[in-house]
Design a protein around this motif. Structure first.
Motif, PDB file in Angstrom:
ATOM      1  N   MET A 185       0.817  -1.185   0.000  1.00  0.00           N
ATOM      2  CA  MET A 185       0.000   0.000   0.000  1.00  0.00           C
ATOM      3  C   MET A 185       0.866   1.255   0.000  1.00  0.00           C
ATOM      4  N   LYS A 186       1.985   1.241   0.722  1.00  0.00           N
ATOM      5  CA  LYS A 186       2.851   2.405   0.781  1.00  0.00           C
ATOM      6  C   LYS A 186       3.514   2.676  -0.557  1.00  0.00           C
ATOM      7  N   VAL A 187       3.843   1.618  -1.303  1.00  0.00           N
ATOM      8  CA  VAL A 187       4.492   1.793  -2.598  1.00  0.00           C
ATOM      9  C   VAL A 187       3.597   2.594  -3.530  1.00  0.00           C
ATOM     10  N   ILE A 188       2.325   2.281  -3.547  1.00  0.00           N
ATOM     11  CA  ILE A 188       1.377   2.999  -4.391  1.00  0.00           C
ATOM     12  C   ILE A 188       1.292   4.459  -3.952  1.00  0.00           C
ATOM     13  N   ALA A 189       1.231   4.678  -2.648  1.00  0.00           N
ATOM     14  CA  ALA A 189       1.146   6.047  -2.144  1.00  0.00           C
ATOM     15  C   ALA A 189       2.406   6.832  -2.515  1.00  0.00           C
ATOM     16  N   LEU A 190       3.573   6.215  -2.395  1.00  0.00           N
ATOM     17  CA  LEU A 190       4.817   6.894  -2.755  1.00  0.00           C
ATOM     18  C   LEU A 190       4.857   7.201  -4.247  1.00  0.00           C
ATOM     19  N   HIS A 191       4.412   6.234  -5.051  1.00  0.00           N
ATOM     20  CA  HIS A 191       4.403   6.439  -6.494  1.00  0.00           C
ATOM     21  C   HIS A 191       3.449   7.574  -6.861  1.00  0.00           C
ATOM     22  N   GLN A 192       2.286   7.604  -6.217  1.00  0.00           N
ATOM     23  CA  GLN A 192       1.320   8.667  -6.487  1.00  0.00           C
ATOM     24  C   GLN A 192       1.866  10.020  -6.044  1.00  0.00           C
ATOM     25  N   GLU A 193       2.579  10.032  -4.920  1.00  0.00           N
ATOM     26  CA  GLU A 193       3.172  11.283  -4.444  1.00  0.00           C
ATOM     27  C   GLU A 193       4.176  11.824  -5.465  1.00  0.00           C
ATOM     28  N   GLU A 194       5.002  10.931  -6.042  1.00  0.00           N
ATOM     29  CA  GLU A 194       5.952  11.369  -7.061  1.00  0.00           C
ATOM     30  C   GLU A 194       5.226  11.904  -8.291  1.00  0.00           C
ATOM     31  N   ARG A 195       4.157  11.228  -8.703  1.00  0.00           N
ATOM     32  CA  ARG A 195       3.362  11.696  -9.846  1.00  0.00           C
ATOM     33  C   ARG A 195       2.797  13.093  -9.579  1.00  0.00           C
ATOM     34  N   ASP A 196       2.326  13.296  -8.359  1.00  0.00           N
ATOM     35  CA  ASP A 196       1.758  14.602  -7.993  1.00  0.00           C
ATOM     36  C   ASP A 196       2.834  15.692  -8.038  1.00  0.00           C
ATOM     37  N   ILE A 197       4.002  15.383  -7.517  1.00  0.00           N
ATOM     38  CA  ILE A 197       5.097  16.364  -7.520  1.00  0.00           C
ATOM     39  C   ILE A 197       5.514  16.682  -8.950  1.00  0.00           C
ATOM     40  N   ILE A 198       5.591  15.658  -9.797  1.00  0.00           N
ATOM     41  CA  ILE A 198       5.956  15.869 -11.206  1.00  0.00           C
ATOM     42  C   ILE A 198       4.897  16.738 -11.887  1.00  0.00           C
ATOM     43  N   SER A 199       3.632  16.449 -11.635  1.00  0.00           N
ATOM     44  CA  SER A 199       2.550  17.241 -12.234  1.00  0.00           C
ATOM     45  C   SER A 199       2.603  18.697 -11.775  1.00  0.00           C
TER      46      SER A 199
END
Length: 186
Positions: free
Chosen positions: A1-15
């Motif tokens: 579950m944390k991996v998905i959250a971390l990946h989403q956080e990176e996507r948000d920062i990139i966006s």
């Protein structure tokens, strides 16, 4: 579950960074700049010049963030921009020369012994002629194939192989000289 959250956080920062959010851009820069400076330093001998090139490359990263499709590694995407910027700089400076030598010898390159520090190894690589150094870095460190290197540098696949062979031989000769010096046999 944390991996998905971390990946989403990176996507948000990139966006956010793609929308010129300076805070998000600073997060990306802070996270990746140490590794990217190391990559630039592999190609550019002068640390200050390598840092200037890295900063220029980060400007290209931020300018082109909207083109990142999240299909591969974000770090890999940044890395490719860094390498291309180093190659462009060396081309403009006309510091790279390639011998149009299609002859190469596939040799075995012994592992560098553990008594060499990272600084020693970097010094050995820095002493290579720029063409040899660039092909060596692209092949041995970045993992590109000779065909890809040839396309990137505008040389033939055979020339890439030859440059790598010459670089390996020069490095092996330098290592042997240093080992002989340390052992007192020179």
């Amino acid at each position: 579950m944390k991996v998905i959250a971390l990946h989403q956080e990176e996507r948000d920062i990139i966006s956010q960074a793609a929308e010129n959010n300076r805070h998000a851009q600073q997060k990306i820069y802070s996270k990746y700049s140490p590794k990217m400076l190391s990559i630039c330093r592999q190609y550019i001998k002068d640390l200050h010049q390598a840092e200037d090139i890295m900063i220029t490359a980060f400007m290209k990263v931020f300018t082109n963030l909207k083109n990142f499709e999240h299909k591969g590694s974000f770090e890999g995407w940044i890395r490719r921009i860094m390498v291309n910027e180093c190659i462009s700089y060396l081309r403009v400076q006309k510091k790279v020369g390639f011998l149009e030598d299609e002859f190469y010898v596939e040799d075995t390159f012994n592992n560098i012994e553990s008594h060499f520090s990272v600084e020693d190894i970097q010094t050995l690589i820095d002493s290579l002629p720029d063409g040899y150094k660039m092909v060596f870095n692209l092949y041995a460190i970045e993992g590109f194939k000779h065909q890809e290197i040839g396309k990137m540098l505008g040389i033939s696949e055979g020339t890439s192989k030859s440059q790598l062979s010459h670089a390996r031989k020069m490095l092996q000769d330098q290592i042997n000289k240093q080992k002989n010096y340390v052992n007192g046999t020179e």
